[in-house]
Design a protein around this motif. Structure first.
Motif, short mmCIF file in Angstrom:
data_model
loop_
_atom_site.label_atom_id
_atom_site.label_comp_id
_atom_site.label_asym_id
_atom_site.label_seq_id
_atom_site.Cartn_x
_atom_site.Cartn_y
_atom_site.Cartn_z
N ASP A 202 0.83 -1.21 0.00
CA ASP A 202 0.00 0.00 0.00
C ASP A 202 0.86 1.26 0.00
O ASP A 202 0.56 2.21 -0.72
CB ASP A 202 -0.95 0.02 1.20
N GLU B 94 0.77 4.08 -2.90
CA GLU B 94 0.50 5.48 -2.57
C GLU B 94 1.62 6.39 -3.07
O GLU B 94 1.36 7.50 -3.56
CB GLU B 94 0.30 5.65 -1.07
N ALA C 149 3.36 7.51 4.42
CA ALA C 149 2.00 8.02 4.52
C ALA C 149 1.97 9.41 5.12
O ALA C 149 2.53 9.65 6.19
CB ALA C 149 1.14 7.08 5.34
N ARG D 202 4.60 12.29 -0.03
CA ARG D 202 4.87 10.88 0.30
C ARG D 202 6.38 10.65 0.43
O ARG D 202 6.86 9.55 0.23
CB ARG D 202 4.30 9.96 -0.78
#
Length: 173
Positions: free
Chosen positions: A28, A32, A109, A105
């Motif tokens: 993830d 992202e 996160a 980023r």
């Protein structure tokens, strides 16, 4: 000047290791990061995955080169870091100039949109890489104890750079 080399290496190791870890810590996190590269819209959207891989590879190379206790490796680490940071600074500045709300980023996160503070942070890191480069070209004897103090100082500054968004938000209050 050699102590600038030591402090600069530890700062870059800290910053780039944390940045890389934030990007590759999970599937993830990686997706992202790739999406944020697409959202920056400074390169063709189809090239975003390749640009993300190139960024991560360059960050890893800086860490590896900076860890190697040879002058040539340090010089290469500082040159690569300055080049990468220069490119990233230009990209972030373009996003800021357009007024696009793209999340940073850089260290994983984050919902903080790229802004002038990110350009400033990157310029500080470029200056650090260039100072470290100058230090890597110096000759002389290093005091081991002072070298350790300088290394801790560099790593501490690296941690502050990695938490830049938090520092900026504290100062805005």
């Amino acid at each position: 000047m050699q102590y600038v080399d030591v402090a600069g290496r530890l700062l870059l190791i800290t910053v780039f290791a944390l940045a890389l870890a934030g990007k590759v810590s999970s599937r993830d996190a990686w997706q992202e990061f790739v999406q944020s590269v697409r959202s920056m819209a400074v390169i063709d959207r189809g090239k975003a995955p390749a640009a993300a891989v190139a960024t991560a590879a360059a960050e890893a190379a800086v860490v590896v080169l900076a860890v190697i206790p040879l002058r040539l490796a340090g010089t290469a680490a500082f040159l690569l870091a300055a080049g990468l940071l220069g490119c990233l600074t230009v990209a972030v500045a373009k996003v800021v100039r357009r007024g696009a709300a793209v999340p940073c980023r850089c260290f994983g996160a984050s919902q903080t949109p790229l802004g002038v503070a990110h350009v400033v942070r990157n310029l500080i890191l470029v200056a650090t890489a260039l100072l470290g480069l100058a230090g890597s070209l110096a000759h002389g004897h290093l005091d081991v104890a002072f070298c350790a103090v300088v290394a801790v100082f560099g790593a501490g500054l690296g941690l502050l750079m990695a938490r830049w968004d938090d520092l900026v938000s504290l100062l805005r209050v």
